[in-house]
Scaffold this active site. Structure first.
Site, PDB file in Angstrom:
ATOM      1  N   TYR A   1       0.881  -1.355  -0.063  1.00  0.00           N
ATOM      2  CA  TYR A   1       0.080   0.194   0.023  1.00  0.00           C
ATOM      3  C   TYR A   1       0.935   1.313   0.129  1.00  0.00           C
ATOM      4  O   TYR A   1       1.754   1.349   0.687  1.00  0.00           O
ATOM      5  CB  TYR A   1      -0.938   0.070   1.303  1.00  0.00           C
ATOM      6  CG  TYR A   1      -2.316  -0.288   0.550  1.00  0.00           C
ATOM      7  CD1 TYR A   1      -3.035   0.718   0.053  1.00  0.00           C
ATOM      8  CD2 TYR A   1      -3.186  -1.274   1.156  1.00  0.00           C
ATOM      9  CE1 TYR A   1      -4.413   0.781  -0.460  1.00  0.00           C
ATOM     10  CE2 TYR A   1      -4.246  -1.366   0.987  1.00  0.00           C
ATOM     11  CZ  TYR A   1      -5.048  -0.441   0.084  1.00  0.00           C
ATOM     12  OH  TYR A   1      -6.380  -0.499  -0.416  1.00  0.00           O
TER      13      TYR A   1
ATOM     14  N   GLU B   1      -0.470   4.812  -0.168  1.00  0.00           N
ATOM     15  CA  GLU B   1      -1.369   6.249  -0.598  1.00  0.00           C
ATOM     16  C   GLU B   1      -0.253   7.457  -0.559  1.00  0.00           C
ATOM     17  O   GLU B   1       0.651   7.309   0.468  1.00  0.00           O
ATOM     18  CB  GLU B   1      -2.265   6.251   0.370  1.00  0.00           C
ATOM     19  CG  GLU B   1      -3.496   5.333   0.016  1.00  0.00           C
ATOM     20  CD  GLU B   1      -4.747   5.395   0.990  1.00  0.00           C
ATOM     21  OE1 GLU B   1      -4.710   6.323   1.870  1.00  0.00           O
ATOM     22  OE2 GLU B   1      -5.443   4.482   0.947  1.00  0.00           O
TER      23      GLU B   1
ATOM     24  N   ASP C   1      -7.285  13.727 -25.005  1.00  0.00           N
ATOM     25  CA  ASP C   1      -7.285  12.368 -24.233  1.00  0.00           C
ATOM     26  C   ASP C   1      -6.788  11.460 -25.577  1.00  0.00           C
ATOM     27  O   ASP C   1      -7.356  11.309 -26.507  1.00  0.00           O
ATOM     28  CB  ASP C   1      -8.761  11.873 -24.023  1.00  0.00           C
ATOM     29  CG  ASP C   1      -8.743  10.417 -23.778  1.00  0.00           C
ATOM     30  OD1 ASP C   1      -7.886   9.663 -23.987  1.00  0.00           O
ATOM     31  OD2 ASP C   1     -10.166  10.021 -23.397  1.00  0.00           O
TER      32      ASP C   1
ATOM     33  N   THR D   1      -4.230   6.098 -21.432  1.00  0.00           N
ATOM     34  CA  THR D   1      -4.069   4.536 -20.591  1.00  0.00           C
ATOM     35  C   THR D   1      -2.543   4.203 -21.261  1.00  0.00           C
ATOM     36  O   THR D   1      -2.255   4.719 -22.132  1.00  0.00           O
ATOM     37  CB  THR D   1      -5.188   3.809 -21.343  1.00  0.00           C
ATOM     38  OG1 THR D   1      -5.269   3.708 -22.741  1.00  0.00           O
ATOM     39  CG2 THR D   1      -6.476   4.041 -20.506  1.00  0.00           C
TER      40      THR D   1
ATOM     41  N   LYS E   1      -3.263   0.414 -24.745  1.00  0.00           N
ATOM     42  CA  LYS E   1      -3.612   0.239 -26.049  1.00  0.00           C
ATOM     43  C   LYS E   1      -2.314   0.356 -26.924  1.00  0.00           C
ATOM     44  O   LYS E   1      -1.612  -0.413 -26.738  1.00  0.00           O
ATOM     45  CB  LYS E   1      -4.769   1.775 -26.145  1.00  0.00           C
ATOM     46  CG  LYS E   1      -5.867   1.435 -25.409  1.00  0.00           C
ATOM     47  CD  LYS E   1      -7.018   2.689 -25.627  1.00  0.00           C
ATOM     48  CE  LYS E   1      -8.157   2.435 -25.096  1.00  0.00           C
ATOM     49  NZ  LYS E   1      -8.157   3.014 -23.674  1.00  0.00           N
TER      50      LYS E   1
ATOM     51  N   ARG F   1      -2.806  -2.548 -18.027  1.00  0.00           N
ATOM     52  CA  ARG F   1      -3.896  -1.596 -17.412  1.00  0.00           C
ATOM     53  C   ARG F   1      -3.320  -0.463 -16.678  1.00  0.00           C
ATOM     54  O   ARG F   1      -2.526  -0.802 -15.530  1.00  0.00           O
ATOM     55  CB  ARG F   1      -4.939  -2.550 -16.775  1.00  0.00           C
ATOM     56  CG  ARG F   1      -5.373  -3.788 -17.331  1.00  0.00           C
ATOM     57  CD  ARG F   1      -5.619  -3.747 -18.777  1.00  0.00           C
ATOM     58  NE  ARG F   1      -6.857  -3.207 -19.290  1.00  0.00           N
ATOM     59  CZ  ARG F   1      -7.513  -3.602 -20.235  1.00  0.00           C
ATOM     60  NH1 ARG F   1      -7.151  -4.352 -21.216  1.00  0.00           N
ATOM     61  NH2 ARG F   1      -8.764  -2.861 -20.643  1.00  0.00           N
TER      62      ARG F   1
HETATM   63  N1  DSN Z   1     -13.056   1.086 -24.195  1.00  0.00           N
HETATM   64  C1  DSN Z   1     -12.001   1.822 -24.899  1.00  0.00           C
HETATM   65  C2  DSN Z   1     -12.149   1.437 -26.176  1.00  0.00           C
HETATM   66  O1  DSN Z   1     -12.365   0.387 -26.724  1.00  0.00           O
HETATM   67  O2  DSN Z   1     -11.770   2.393 -27.284  1.00  0.00           O
HETATM   68  C3  DSN Z   1     -11.833   3.036 -24.727  1.00  0.00           C
HETATM   69  O3  DSN Z   1     -11.725   3.308 -23.337  1.00  0.00           O
END
Ligand code: DSN
Length: 414
Positions: free
Chosen positions: A55, A57, A201, A227, A230, A236
């Site tokens: 942990y 924080e 974003d 994120t 991707k 994640r």
């Molecule tokens: N769910 C994602 C996507 O598939 O584009 C975006 O957060």
């Protein structure tokens, strides 16, 4: 052969079987979901490490728990790498994922009821850019912009007009289903004109930015969210990059505003993926993501598929299936039965509901990681075309499923 899940197999065979089934599914199918990728073994090693047990924080040097000697170094490393890779003044690497990262930006700059200008979900925006179904559409006054009907590209005149009319406090650029690059400089001009904060974003195209295959929003935006999993090919998790003047309010919004303890194993895996993304091979990967998507798009156009905006200049393609007389959902489900994994998606000015829309979203990042090039994506185009031309005939689907399984054997998971 030794078991790939030796510990789980001993304690929980039922779950071990599920893990192995998912690994097999991933190995034997073609992944075309534009937001998915295959993280490296090094990234996955970090996510399953003892860092999971801690942990933390707070932030490096200012925690609410002791025993942070190593964790502080790991988080500082991730922050330094994020700043260096993207050229950002400040980085917060704690958001659990993209939606909390975006929500933290709302919390940092807005009061409930303030006005936000974001891209309409059905034109390619994200839920957290103000969809009614999301908390962002319930707690803030949302004004949405979209595409130009003729060009099917972003309508910057509309963005400017809406900004002048509604005077938003926050303008969001970015998408989850728009196959073109965004002119960040124009968004900056519009934000300056109305005195708004500009959030970009870049979750979908962060890996392309890192690899130099897409313009960077960093010089233009006040805040950039992304994120890690991707096109960036990490775990994640998410990051918020911003100008130093916004650092304190962003950090406060993430913790204690929105989250508790950071997921340290994921922070470490983010540090690993940023190291990978800084290598020359990653620039080559990013370039191939785009060239593969473009040749995939050309092949689909040759087969008579209608693509939103007529093609792509990033990693994703949005197919409008209305000219084929088939819905996005039945086609996505038929492709899945054939081992071609994609997702149904709304298209701009869709006459069908989001649960059963007219589009199919396809992407190149995951299979580019596994070594697909233009020839392999041509093969995928042939399979999609055969399935659609057969009107989703089960015997055609079954035959292609066998071909896909055999084909995938030559492209192992990392
Ligand atoms: N769910 C994602 C996507 O598939 O584009 C975006 O957060």
């Amino acid at each position: 052969m030794s078991s790939p899940t030796p510990f789980t197999s001993r304690i929980d065979p039922q779950h071990a079987a599920l893990l192995q089934a998912e690994e097999k599914r991933q190995r034997e199918t073609v992944h075309l979901i534009a937001s998915e990728n295959f993280a490296s073994a090094a990234v996955r090693e970090a996510t399953s490490s003892p860092l999971n047990n801690k942990y933390s924080e707070g932030y490096p040097g200012a925690r609410y728990y002791e025993g942070q000697q190593v964790i502080d170094e790991i988080e500082r490393l991730a922050i330094a790498r994020a700043r260096a890779l993207f050229g950002a003044e400040h980085a917060n690497v704690q958001p659990y994922s993209g939606s909390p990262a975006n929500l933290a930006v709302y919390l940092a700059f807005l009061k409930p009821g303030d006005t936000v200008l974001g891209m309409q979900l059905s034109h390619g925006g994200h839920l957290t850019h103000g969809s009614k179904a999301s908390i962002t559409g319930k707690y803030w006054k949302i004004v949405s912009y979209g595409l130009n009907r003729e060009t099917q590209r972003l309508d910057y005149d509309q963005v400017r007009d809406l900004a002048r009319q509604h005077q938003p406090k926050l303008i969001i650029a970015g998408h989850s289903a728009y196959p073109r690059q965004i002119d960040f400089a124009v968004f900056r001009q519009i934000a300056d004109e109305v005195g708004a904060i500009l959030l970009v974003d870049m979750a979908h195209f962060a890996g392309l930015v890192a690899g130099g295959a897409h313009p960077s929003p960093i010089p233009h935006a006040d805040v950039v969210t992304t994120t890690a999993h991707k096109t960036l090919r990490g775990p994640r998790g998410a990051m918020i990059l911003c100008r130093s003047q916004h650092a304190a309010r962003i950090d406060k919004a993430v913790f204690p505003g929105l989250q508790g303890g950071p997921h340290n194993a994921n922070t470490a895996a983010i540090a690993v993926c940023l190291q990978e993304a800084a290598q020359p091979e990653f620039a080559d990967y990013a370039r191939r993501c785009v060239s593969n998507a473009q040749s995939f798009a050309s092949g689909l156009l040759e087969k008579g598929f209608d693509l939103v905006s007529g093609g792509t200049d990033n990693h994703l393609i949005l197919v409008d299936l209305r000219n084929k007389g088939l819905g996005g959902k039945p086609v996505a489900k038929a492709l899945d039965r054939a081992g071609l994994v994609a997702n149904y998606n709304a298209v701009p000015w869709d006459d069908c509901p989001p649960q059963n829309p007219s589009g199919l979203r396809l992407g190149s990042p995951a299979m580019t990681t596994r070594g697909f090039g233009e020839a392999e994506f041509r093969r995928v185009t042939e399979w999609i075309d055969r399935i659609v031309r057969s009107r989703l005939d089960e015997s055609v689907i079954a035959a292609i499923a066998g071909e896909v399984r055999a084909f995938c054997a030559a492209y192992p998971l990392p």
